[in-house]
Design a protein around this motif. Structure first.
Motif: not given
Ligand SMILES: NC(=O)C1=CN([C@@H]2O[C@H](COP(=O)(O)OP(=O)(O)OC[C@H]3O[C@@H](n4cnc5c(N)ncnc54)[C@H](O)[C@@H]3O)[C@@H](O)[C@H]2O)[C@@H](O)CC1
Ligand SMILES: Nc1ncnc2c1ncn2[C@@H]1O[C@H](COP(=O)(O)OP(=O)(O)OP(=O)(O)O)[C@@H](O)[C@H]1O
Ligand SMILES: [Mg+2]
Length: 323
Positions: A182-183, A218-224, A234-244, A286-289
């Motif tokens: 995480n951050h 392999t490194v996954v930096q979690k965040g927005e 480098v891949l980016v996952c911006s699958q829609e989540g929520s603000s929770r 990441c997408s699934l979460t």
């Protein structure tokens, strides 16, 4: 670094990928995830779709290893083990009859006790709810070394990353390691490994550099947006989540990733179209979460908790991967 042609090539690639992290790119990568998912079949035996071990759980933290281990099962693993400190075991067992719980992590024989099981495990998730007790961390160091010696894939999360920040050599260059910081965990690792603060305006470059400095783990930096790299791509996952942002979402991610890493390595690079199987697995987790977060939030809003997200794993998985 910019004068080094290999490095600038990598950066160029990263930057072009950054620009193009469009819906189309996401869709293309999701298709690669679909390719690695083993078909359900009546001829398989129990265990074939994954036997996963979670190393974590101590006096204070029992939720995190539970979330990781149950998520592995819900994603499709057949068996999910937890190797935890003795005080955490009865609690975790009582949450769920579905998990196999070993109260060994604070035993003087911890490494031997876990090593016995390694030949039967396809992947380990190290760190959720582990805590930072020195004796426990020493045992986990031994478990990581034993796993590497057997070439078992490892996902390292939470306090497992605390250990790696102290001893990067533990996983340096291990091709089957995925880190999911995480951050805070990311900046701690970056500081420890690259001996300087990261450039927060260049998260792609930071993730790429950390992966390279760790010998291409392999490194996954979690965040927005989640940023993933194996030091080359480098891949980016911006699958829609929520603000929770309730606690435990990262544990769902690392547990899911344990299964997906196993599936991806089994499928091999033909199924991932030349992309790194571990990167494809990480993108899938990441997408699934995030999709679980999205669905749970639609039902529960501000009261969404990680248990609500886990209840969405089945539907989220179908929506993303079984279309
Ligand atoms: N129910 C449970 O048992 C849970 C236990 N957990 C465990 O708790 C232990 C510590 O994990 P932590 O994640 O707290 O690790 P850290 O102790 O490294 O703390 C991370 C801190 O960073 C803060 N933070 C997060 N994102 C940030 C951002 N974008 N900008 C600034 N600050 C940010 C958080 O508020 C948190 O205080 C681990 O063992 C973890 O697995 C967590 O997994 C949550 C659930
Ligand atoms: N601002 C955000 N917007 C959308 N999704 C986010 C955001 N921040 C994190 N996530 C998602 O939440 C999930 C967990 O990330 P997070 O940074 O909360 O992990 P964590 O701190 O390790 O969680 P845990 O509480 O389980 O330890 C990831 O799938 C990530 O993509
Ligand atoms: Mg975490």
């Amino acid at each position: 670094g910019a004068c080094n042609p290999r490095y600038s090539g990598v950066l160029e690639r990263a930057f072009s990928l950054r620009k193009a992290h469009s819906i189309k790119d996401m869709e293309n990568t999701l298709q690669l995830v679909r390719n690695i998912i083993p078909p359900l079949s009546s001829t398989k035996h129990k265990g074939q779709d994954g036997r996963i071990g979670v190393v974590g759980g101590c006096q204070e933290y029992t939720g995190a290893p539970y979330f990781a281990a149950i998520s592995a099962l819900k994603v499709g693993a057949d068996l999910s083990h937890v190797f935890c400190a003795s005080a955490a075991a009865p609690v975790i067992k009582a949450y769920s009859p579905e998990l196999i719980v070993h109260p060994v992590l604070d035993s003087p024989n911890a490494v031997r006790e876990v090593e016995k099981w390694l030949p039967r495990l396809h992947a380990l998730v190290v760190g959720p709810g582990l805590g930072r007790d020195d004796a426990l961390l020493r045992n986990v160091q031994g478990i990581l070394e034993a796993s590497k010696a057997r070439d078992i894939p490892v996902v390292i999360d939470a306090d497992g990353l605390w250990l790696v920040a102290q001893q990067p050599a533990l996983i340096h260059g291990y091709r089957k390691a995925v880190l999911t910081p995480n951050h805070m965990e990311f900046s701690r690792l970056y500081d420890a490994v690259l001996r300087g603060p990261m450039d927060s305006d260049d998260s792609h470059g930071s993730v790429l550099r950390l992966s390279q400095a760790l010998g291409n783990v392999t490194v996954v930096q979690k965040g927005e947006r989640d940023i993933l790299s194996n030091g080359q791509q480098v891949l980016v996952c911006s699958q829609e989540g929520s603000s929770r942002r309730c606690g435990g979402q990262g544990d769902l991610l690392s547990g899911s990733l344990g299964v997906l890493v196993h599936w991806a390595l089994l499928a091999g690079p033909e199924k991932t179209n030349g992309s790194s199987p571990l990167l494809v697995a990480a993108f899938g987790a990441c997408s699934l979460t995030r999709q679980c977060n999205h669905q749970a939030f639609q039902k529960h809003g501000r009261s969404t908790t990680t248990s609500d997200m886990i209840a969405e794993v089945g539907a989220a998985f179908s929506k993303l991967f079984e279309t």
